[in-house]
Design a protein around this motif. Structure first.
Motif, PDB file in Angstrom:
ATOM      1  N   LEU A   2       0.823  -1.203   0.000  1.00  0.00           N
ATOM      2  CA  LEU A   2       0.000   0.000   0.000  1.00  0.00           C
ATOM      3  C   LEU A   2       0.858   1.255   0.000  1.00  0.00           C
ATOM      4  O   LEU A   2       0.498   2.258  -0.623  1.00  0.00           O
ATOM      5  CB  LEU A   2      -0.950   0.000   1.192  1.00  0.00           C
ATOM      6  N   ASP A   3       1.998   1.206   0.671  1.00  0.00           N
ATOM      7  CA  ASP A   3       2.915   2.347   0.651  1.00  0.00           C
ATOM      8  C   ASP A   3       3.413   2.610  -0.766  1.00  0.00           C
ATOM      9  O   ASP A   3       3.506   3.764  -1.191  1.00  0.00           O
ATOM     10  CB  ASP A   3       4.106   2.112   1.583  1.00  0.00           C
ATOM     11  N   VAL A   4       3.709   1.544  -1.488  1.00  0.00           N
ATOM     12  CA  VAL A   4       4.182   1.692  -2.869  1.00  0.00           C
ATOM     13  C   VAL A   4       3.080   2.285  -3.735  1.00  0.00           C
ATOM     14  O   VAL A   4       3.329   3.190  -4.540  1.00  0.00           O
ATOM     15  CB  VAL A   4       4.654   0.328  -3.435  1.00  0.00           C
ATOM     16  N   MET A   5       1.848   1.799  -3.572  1.00  0.00           N
ATOM     17  CA  MET A   5       0.720   2.363  -4.331  1.00  0.00           C
ATOM     18  C   MET A   5       0.551   3.843  -4.018  1.00  0.00           C
ATOM     19  O   MET A   5       0.327   4.652  -4.918  1.00  0.00           O
ATOM     20  CB  MET A   5      -0.573   1.615  -4.001  1.00  0.00           C
ATOM     21  N   ALA A   6       0.667   4.194  -2.741  1.00  0.00           N
ATOM     22  CA  ALA A   6       0.469   5.584  -2.315  1.00  0.00           C
ATOM     23  C   ALA A   6       1.583   6.496  -2.819  1.00  0.00           C
ATOM     24  O   ALA A   6       1.356   7.687  -3.026  1.00  0.00           O
ATOM     25  CB  ALA A   6       0.382   5.654  -0.793  1.00  0.00           C
ATOM     26  N   GLU A   7       2.758   5.961  -3.032  1.00  0.00           N
ATOM     27  CA  GLU A   7       3.890   6.780  -3.459  1.00  0.00           C
ATOM     28  C   GLU A   7       4.126   6.766  -4.959  1.00  0.00           C
ATOM     29  O   GLU A   7       4.857   7.619  -5.472  1.00  0.00           O
ATOM     30  CB  GLU A   7       5.153   6.325  -2.739  1.00  0.00           C
ATOM     31  N   SER A   8       3.511   5.811  -5.682  1.00  0.00           N
ATOM     32  CA  SER A   8       3.801   5.719  -7.107  1.00  0.00           C
ATOM     33  C   SER A   8       2.565   5.754  -8.006  1.00  0.00           C
ATOM     34  O   SER A   8       2.692   6.036  -9.190  1.00  0.00           O
ATOM     35  CB  SER A   8       4.605   4.449  -7.408  1.00  0.00           C
ATOM     36  N   ALA A  43      -9.335  -1.073  -5.347  1.00  0.00           N
ATOM     37  CA  ALA A  43      -9.728  -1.634  -6.642  1.00  0.00           C
ATOM     38  C   ALA A  43      -9.767  -0.551  -7.716  1.00  0.00           C
ATOM     39  O   ALA A  43      -9.335  -0.778  -8.853  1.00  0.00           O
ATOM     40  CB  ALA A  43     -11.080  -2.322  -6.525  1.00  0.00           C
ATOM     41  N   ILE A  44     -10.277   0.628  -7.370  1.00  0.00           N
ATOM     42  CA  ILE A  44     -10.336   1.736  -8.331  1.00  0.00           C
ATOM     43  C   ILE A  44      -8.928   2.161  -8.732  1.00  0.00           C
ATOM     44  O   ILE A  44      -8.625   2.310  -9.920  1.00  0.00           O
ATOM     45  CB  ILE A  44     -11.116   2.920  -7.737  1.00  0.00           C
ATOM     46  N   VAL A  45      -8.058   2.335  -7.757  1.00  0.00           N
ATOM     47  CA  VAL A  45      -6.683   2.759  -8.039  1.00  0.00           C
ATOM     48  C   VAL A  45      -5.961   1.699  -8.861  1.00  0.00           C
ATOM     49  O   VAL A  45      -5.271   2.022  -9.844  1.00  0.00           O
ATOM     50  CB  VAL A  45      -5.922   3.079  -6.732  1.00  0.00           C
ATOM     51  N   TYR A  48      -7.228   1.841 -12.505  1.00  0.00           N
ATOM     52  CA  TYR A  48      -6.645   2.949 -13.265  1.00  0.00           C
ATOM     53  C   TYR A  48      -5.181   2.675 -13.591  1.00  0.00           C
ATOM     54  O   TYR A  48      -4.699   3.033 -14.664  1.00  0.00           O
ATOM     55  CB  TYR A  48      -6.764   4.264 -12.501  1.00  0.00           C
ATOM     56  N   SER A  49      -4.472   2.044 -12.681  1.00  0.00           N
ATOM     57  CA  SER A  49      -3.051   1.801 -12.917  1.00  0.00           C
ATOM     58  C   SER A  49      -2.803   0.809 -14.044  1.00  0.00           C
ATOM     59  O   SER A  49      -1.725   0.784 -14.626  1.00  0.00           O
ATOM     60  CB  SER A  49      -2.371   1.304 -11.637  1.00  0.00           C
ATOM     61  N   ARG A  51      -4.548   0.751 -16.879  1.00  0.00           N
ATOM     62  CA  ARG A  51      -5.031   1.299 -18.148  1.00  0.00           C
ATOM     63  C   ARG A  51      -3.904   2.009 -18.893  1.00  0.00           C
ATOM     64  O   ARG A  51      -3.554   3.142 -18.592  1.00  0.00           O
ATOM     65  CB  ARG A  51      -6.193   2.249 -17.903  1.00  0.00           C
ATOM     66  N   ALA A  52      -3.356   1.335 -19.874  1.00  0.00           N
ATOM     67  CA  ALA A  52      -2.243   1.880 -20.648  1.00  0.00           C
ATOM     68  C   ALA A  52      -2.629   3.162 -21.374  1.00  0.00           C
ATOM     69  O   ALA A  52      -1.789   4.049 -21.564  1.00  0.00           O
ATOM     70  CB  ALA A  52      -1.738   0.846 -21.647  1.00  0.00           C
ATOM     71  N   ASP A  53      -3.898   3.295 -21.766  1.00  0.00           N
ATOM     72  CA  ASP A  53      -4.310   4.501 -22.488  1.00  0.00           C
ATOM     73  C   ASP A  53      -4.125   5.757 -21.646  1.00  0.00           C
ATOM     74  O   ASP A  53      -3.824   6.829 -22.171  1.00  0.00           O
ATOM     75  CB  ASP A  53      -5.756   4.392 -22.976  1.00  0.00           C
ATOM     76  N   LEU A  54      -4.270   5.651 -20.342  1.00  0.00           N
ATOM     77  CA  LEU A  54      -4.065   6.804 -19.470  1.00  0.00           C
ATOM     78  C   LEU A  54      -2.600   7.232 -19.452  1.00  0.00           C
ATOM     79  O   LEU A  54      -2.294   8.417 -19.415  1.00  0.00           O
ATOM     80  CB  LEU A  54      -4.530   6.494 -18.052  1.00  0.00           C
TER      81      LEU A  54
END
Length: 66
Positions: A2-8, A43-45, A48-49, A51-54
């Motif tokens: 979760l720390d990695v998700m929050a920082e990257s 799950a939302i984050v 989004y992560s 989705r290559a189009d973003l």
């Protein structure tokens, strides 16, 4: 993790308020806490992560392309 998700991945937010209506400023520690508290947010984050189009859209924007 979760720390990695929050920082990257989850690098900021706008319009997030506490129960009293006061804005909640972003910080990696607060983001990790929110991710730990909410499976739906995780799950939302994660969605989004993946989705290559973003990423392509942001890379084009950074390069000055429409």
């Amino acid at each position: 993790m979760l720390d990695v998700m929050a920082e990257s991945i989850l690098l900021g937010w706008e319009g997030l308020e506490d129960d009293a209506g006061a804005p909640i400023p972003y910080s990696p520690a607060k983001a990790a806490a929110c991710l730990a508290e909410s499976r739906d947010l995780r799950a939302i984050v994660e969605g989004y992560s993946e989705r290559a189009d973003l990423y392509r859209r942001e890379a084009a924007s950074d390069a000055g392309k429409p």
